[in-house]
Design a protein around this motif. Structure first.
Motif, PDB file in Angstrom:
ATOM      1  N   GLN A  24      58.088  57.732  26.480  1.00  0.00           N
ATOM      2  CA  GLN A  24      58.436  59.016  27.505  1.00  0.00           C
ATOM      3  C   GLN A  24      57.440  60.171  27.191  1.00  0.00           C
ATOM      4  O   GLN A  24      56.797  60.599  28.008  1.00  0.00           O
ATOM      5  N   TRP A  25      57.417  60.469  25.892  1.00  0.00           N
ATOM      6  CA  TRP A  25      56.806  61.700  25.462  1.00  0.00           C
ATOM      7  C   TRP A  25      55.395  61.242  25.191  1.00  0.00           C
ATOM      8  O   TRP A  25      54.522  62.175  25.459  1.00  0.00           O
ATOM      9  N   ALA A  26      55.051  60.200  24.972  1.00  0.00           N
ATOM     10  CA  ALA A  26      53.553  59.796  24.774  1.00  0.00           C
ATOM     11  C   ALA A  26      52.765  59.707  25.995  1.00  0.00           C
ATOM     12  O   ALA A  26      51.643  60.130  26.064  1.00  0.00           O
ATOM     13  N   ALA A  27      53.613  59.665  27.161  1.00  0.00           N
ATOM     14  CA  ALA A  27      52.930  59.741  28.626  1.00  0.00           C
ATOM     15  C   ALA A  27      52.619  61.222  28.784  1.00  0.00           C
ATOM     16  O   ALA A  27      51.685  61.525  29.724  1.00  0.00           O
ATOM     17  N   GLN A  28      53.134  62.075  28.020  1.00  0.00           N
ATOM     18  CA  GLN A  28      52.738  63.548  28.173  1.00  0.00           C
ATOM     19  C   GLN A  28      51.891  63.794  26.954  1.00  0.00           C
ATOM     20  O   GLN A  28      51.651  65.329  26.827  1.00  0.00           O
ATOM     21  N   GLY A  29      51.308  63.119  26.290  1.00  0.00           N
ATOM     22  CA  GLY A  29      50.466  63.522  24.984  1.00  0.00           C
ATOM     23  C   GLY A  29      51.220  64.021  23.753  1.00  0.00           C
ATOM     24  O   GLY A  29      50.694  64.898  23.039  1.00  0.00           O
ATOM     25  N   LYS A  30      52.697  63.434  23.595  1.00  0.00           N
ATOM     26  CA  LYS A  30      53.315  64.263  22.583  1.00  0.00           C
ATOM     27  C   LYS A  30      54.265  63.089  22.064  1.00  0.00           C
ATOM     28  O   LYS A  30      54.038  61.960  22.313  1.00  0.00           O
ATOM     29  N   LEU A  31      54.669  63.556  20.776  1.00  0.00           N
ATOM     30  CA  LEU A  31      55.326  62.342  19.939  1.00  0.00           C
ATOM     31  C   LEU A  31      56.656  62.339  20.332  1.00  0.00           C
ATOM     32  O   LEU A  31      57.149  61.095  19.936  1.00  0.00           O
ATOM     33  N   GLY A  32      57.427  63.144  20.742  1.00  0.00           N
ATOM     34  CA  GLY A  32      58.740  63.035  20.888  1.00  0.00           C
ATOM     35  C   GLY A  32      59.824  63.328  19.705  1.00  0.00           C
ATOM     36  O   GLY A  32      59.057  63.796  18.537  1.00  0.00           O
ATOM     37  N   HIS A  33      60.856  63.386  19.714  1.00  0.00           N
ATOM     38  CA  HIS A  33      61.975  64.230  18.782  1.00  0.00           C
ATOM     39  C   HIS A  33      61.411  63.366  17.401  1.00  0.00           C
ATOM     40  O   HIS A  33      61.564  64.116  16.358  1.00  0.00           O
ATOM     41  N   PHE A  34      61.801  62.271  17.390  1.00  0.00           N
ATOM     42  CA  PHE A  34      61.881  61.388  15.999  1.00  0.00           C
ATOM     43  C   PHE A  34      60.377  61.326  15.115  1.00  0.00           C
ATOM     44  O   PHE A  34      60.578  61.369  13.978  1.00  0.00           O
ATOM     45  N   GLN A  35      59.441  61.454  15.964  1.00  0.00           N
ATOM     46  CA  GLN A  35      58.177  61.758  15.213  1.00  0.00           C
ATOM     47  C   GLN A  35      57.715  63.273  14.918  1.00  0.00           C
ATOM     48  O   GLN A  35      57.144  63.422  14.034  1.00  0.00           O
ATOM     49  N   ASP A  36      58.349  64.133  15.854  1.00  0.00           N
ATOM     50  CA  ASP A  36      57.993  65.788  15.582  1.00  0.00           C
ATOM     51  C   ASP A  36      58.614  66.189  14.502  1.00  0.00           C
ATOM     52  O   ASP A  36      57.966  66.829  13.582  1.00  0.00           O
ATOM     53  N   TRP A  37      59.815  65.530  14.108  1.00  0.00           N
ATOM     54  CA  TRP A  37      60.752  66.196  12.815  1.00  0.00           C
ATOM     55  C   TRP A  37      60.601  65.281  11.627  1.00  0.00           C
ATOM     56  O   TRP A  37      60.952  64.194  12.002  1.00  0.00           O
ATOM     57  N   PRO A  38      60.056  65.963  10.699  1.00  0.00           N
ATOM     58  CA  PRO A  38      59.813  65.189   9.476  1.00  0.00           C
ATOM     59  C   PRO A  38      61.124  64.249   8.972  1.00  0.00           C
ATOM     60  O   PRO A  38      62.423  64.779   9.141  1.00  0.00           O
ATOM     61  N   ARG A  39      61.083  63.089   9.047  1.00  0.00           N
ATOM     62  CA  ARG A  39      62.137  62.104   8.437  1.00  0.00           C
ATOM     63  C   ARG A  39      62.995  61.941   9.820  1.00  0.00           C
ATOM     64  O   ARG A  39      64.246  61.465   9.546  1.00  0.00           O
ATOM     65  N   GLY A  40      62.674  62.165  10.777  1.00  0.00           N
ATOM     66  CA  GLY A  40      63.739  62.263  12.106  1.00  0.00           C
ATOM     67  C   GLY A  40      64.187  60.852  12.300  1.00  0.00           C
ATOM     68  O   GLY A  40      65.459  60.761  12.459  1.00  0.00           O
ATOM     69  N   LEU A  41      63.502  59.916  12.241  1.00  0.00           N
ATOM     70  CA  LEU A  41      63.696  58.429  12.713  1.00  0.00           C
ATOM     71  C   LEU A  41      64.610  57.872  11.539  1.00  0.00           C
ATOM     72  O   LEU A  41      65.754  57.606  11.819  1.00  0.00           O
ATOM     73  N   ASP A  42      64.300  58.208  10.109  1.00  0.00           N
ATOM     74  CA  ASP A  42      65.400  57.586   9.135  1.00  0.00           C
ATOM     75  C   ASP A  42      66.615  58.225   9.197  1.00  0.00           C
ATOM     76  O   ASP A  42      67.941  57.800   8.809  1.00  0.00           O
ATOM     77  N   PHE A  43      66.551  59.555   9.452  1.00  0.00           N
ATOM     78  CA  PHE A  43      67.928  60.462   9.441  1.00  0.00           C
ATOM     79  C   PHE A  43      68.876  60.120  10.519  1.00  0.00           C
ATOM     80  O   PHE A  43      70.039  59.583  10.376  1.00  0.00           O
ATOM     81  N   ASN A  44      68.123  59.860  12.019  1.00  0.00           N
ATOM     82  CA  ASN A  44      68.998  59.400  12.968  1.00  0.00           C
ATOM     83  C   ASN A  44      69.405  57.802  12.744  1.00  0.00           C
ATOM     84  O   ASN A  44      70.761  57.546  13.172  1.00  0.00           O
ATOM     85  N   ARG A  45      68.678  56.902  12.113  1.00  0.00           N
ATOM     86  CA  ARG A  45      69.097  55.544  11.831  1.00  0.00           C
ATOM     87  C   ARG A  45      70.378  55.624  11.286  1.00  0.00           C
ATOM     88  O   ARG A  45      71.237  54.930  11.211  1.00  0.00           O
ATOM     89  N   GLU A  46      70.434  56.672   9.959  1.00  0.00           N
ATOM     90  CA  GLU A  46      71.386  56.573   9.195  1.00  0.00           C
ATOM     91  C   GLU A  46      72.840  57.139   9.743  1.00  0.00           C
ATOM     92  O   GLU A  46      73.975  56.600   9.614  1.00  0.00           O
ATOM     93  N   LEU A  47      72.494  58.513  10.525  1.00  0.00           N
ATOM     94  CA  LEU A  47      73.562  58.785  11.468  1.00  0.00           C
ATOM     95  C   LEU A  47      74.239  57.792  12.329  1.00  0.00           C
ATOM     96  O   LEU A  47      75.539  57.626  12.614  1.00  0.00           O
ATOM     97  N   ILE A  48      73.497  56.855  13.035  1.00  0.00           N
ATOM     98  CA  ILE A  48      73.837  55.858  13.865  1.00  0.00           C
ATOM     99  C   ILE A  48      74.847  54.912  13.126  1.00  0.00           C
ATOM    100  O   ILE A  48      75.731  54.497  13.491  1.00  0.00           O
ATOM    101  N   ARG A  49      74.339  54.435  11.933  1.00  0.00           N
ATOM    102  CA  ARG A  49      75.220  53.480  11.225  1.00  0.00           C
ATOM    103  C   ARG A  49      76.420  53.920  10.829  1.00  0.00           C
ATOM    104  O   ARG A  49      77.471  53.256  11.199  1.00  0.00           O
ATOM    105  N   GLU A  50      76.598  55.361  10.472  1.00  0.00           N
ATOM    106  CA  GLU A  50      78.003  55.797   9.741  1.00  0.00           C
ATOM    107  C   GLU A  50      78.719  56.318  11.007  1.00  0.00           C
ATOM    108  O   GLU A  50      79.959  55.770  11.228  1.00  0.00           O
TER     109      GLU A  50
END
Length: 416
Positions: free
Chosen positions: A243-269
């Motif tokens: 969705q964000w790539a269509a606007q030339g942007k990364l989106g939340h999980f790539q904008d914020w350092p370690r965003g994807l790994d952080f949220n994956r652990e949040l999801i699991r727990e």
């Protein structure tokens, strides 16, 4: 996410009134050391009607991803043998401006969360006074930053009162509104919510829903199961990125350092704890909208949405429909409050959200070196935000044929 007073209605009145002289504090240095408080910690968060950002596991996971090079202190306050406050904080050195030594609230950066000060009101000002005094004396800090705080919460007034009591030792260098966040206060049924919208929004919703329903078989559901959610999150985060790539942007999980790994652990727990919510809107069996959040009691923290990009989908108003279906499902499971995140968004306000100020309180010691470094960091923070974030990151970089990169950590850590 964290710490001292609150203007919210307290649901445990037996703990909300005590003399400040009865207040005692233990200072812990790790989440392992604080593990025995986990259940009481989370009960305190719910008793104060605070958000999931203040819970033990949110803070613990945030620290595991963003605590490197920082020194943790968890202040546990007791009265009459009962836990009445919890204040997780950390100390770090910002090497800009001569190496400012500053204490902050756990969760204050990298995660777009709102901080609350989790102490029952009777002891809030005294608890803050002790915390500030600790950091500026034994803790060896030049400054303490409390933020981003809910500006409508009594936390702000308690922090000011604490600084008045320490007037000979500290000064408030900055006490400012730094933005807004929005919240939905929900009725007991969805029809009442819809009736509360203005005429235009009701018409828009019914028109879009009718068009969507004539075009597809429409369904909605909620994913919260631990195994299913882990898999579903990967689909969600890919849709969000597209969705964000269509606007030339990364989106939340790539904008914020370690965003994807952080949220994956949040999801699991949090799926394991029964708090995760992935609200889905489906068209002919295919997911066309996600809303990602976490439930704690009758409160929902809505984190992020995702929907397909493309003109063929834009005509359905999926952003609005996805949000309203989330609200309908949330009301159905007894949720009465949705924290809808930081920043001003017209569509949220149009659909009934109320906006509240976010505040920043920067407290400095009266030592000359500390005061100078503190004023320097305020200036540097403003310049970085203007030149790097607003001009480069927000306006210039998206137009250049260069690979996008995550937000600078120096910008994130100096946003005070």
């Amino acid at each position: 996410m964290t710490t001292l007073p609150t203007a919210r209605q307290e649901s445990q009145p037996n703990k909300s009134s005590f003399a400040t002289e009865d207040l005692t504090v233990k200072v812990l240095k790790s989440f392992e050391e604080a593990a025995s408080l986990r259940e009481l910690w989370d009960k305190l968060v719910q008793g104060l009607q605070a958000e999931v950002y203040g819970s033990f596991d949110w803070c613990r996971i945030w620290w595991s991803h963003y605590g490197r090079g920082r020194e943790l202190r968890i202040f546990a306050f007791y009265a009459g043998g009962e836990l009445v406050g919890i204040v997780p904080m950390f100390r770090e050195r910002l090497w800009i401006c001569g190496g400012l030594r500053i204490a902050k609230l756990v969760g204050c950066d990298f995660a777009l969360a709102i901080c609350s000060l989790l102490v029952h009101a009777s002891g809030a000002s005294e608890a803050i006074r002790r915390v500030v005094s600790y950091w500026l004396n034994e803790g060896g800090c030049d400054a303490v930053w409390l933020g981003p705080l809910n500006g409508s919460d009594s936390s702000v007034e308690h922090a000011r009162l604490a600084c008045q009591r320490l007037a000979s030792e500290v000064e408030i260098v900055r006490d400012a509104e730094i933005g807004v966040h929005s919240s939905f206060h929900l009725p007991s049924n969805f029809e009442e919510y819809v009736q509360g919208l203005d005429k235009r929004q009701k018409q828009n919703f019914r028109r879009d829903m009718n068009l969507f329903g004539r075009t597809f078989k429409v369904e909605s559901d909620v994913v919260s199961d631990e195994v299913e959610a882990t898999k579903e999150f990967e689909t969600f985060q890919r849709m969000h990125a597209e969705q964000w790539a269509a606007q030339g942007k990364l989106g939340h999980f790539q904008d914020w350092p370690r965003g994807l790994d952080f949220n994956r652990e949040l999801i699991r727990e949090h799926a394991r704890l029964g708090r995760l919510r992935l609200y889905r809107l489906l068209a002919d069996g295919n997911v066309v909208s996600y809303q990602y959040g976490f439930r704690l009691g009758d409160r929902l923290c809505w984190r992020l949405p995702a929907r397909p990009a493309g003109k063929e989908w834009d005509r359905f108003g999926l952003g609005r429909l996805g949000l309203m279906k989330m609200i309908e499902d949330a009301i159905g499971e007894g949720i009465r409050f949705i924290e809808a995140g930081c920043g001003h968004y017209d569509y949220k306000v149009q659909l009934g959200a109320k906006e509240y100020p976010l505040r920043s309180i920067l407290i400095s010691s009266r030592r000359l070196g500390g005061r100078l470094r503190c004023r320097c960091i305020v200036l540097v923070s403003w310049l970085l935000h203007l030149l790097y974030y607003r001009i480069w990151f927000g306006r210039i970089a998206p137009k250049l044929p260069l690979p996008r990169r995550s937000l600078w950590k120096s910008w994130i850590r100096t946003r005070l």
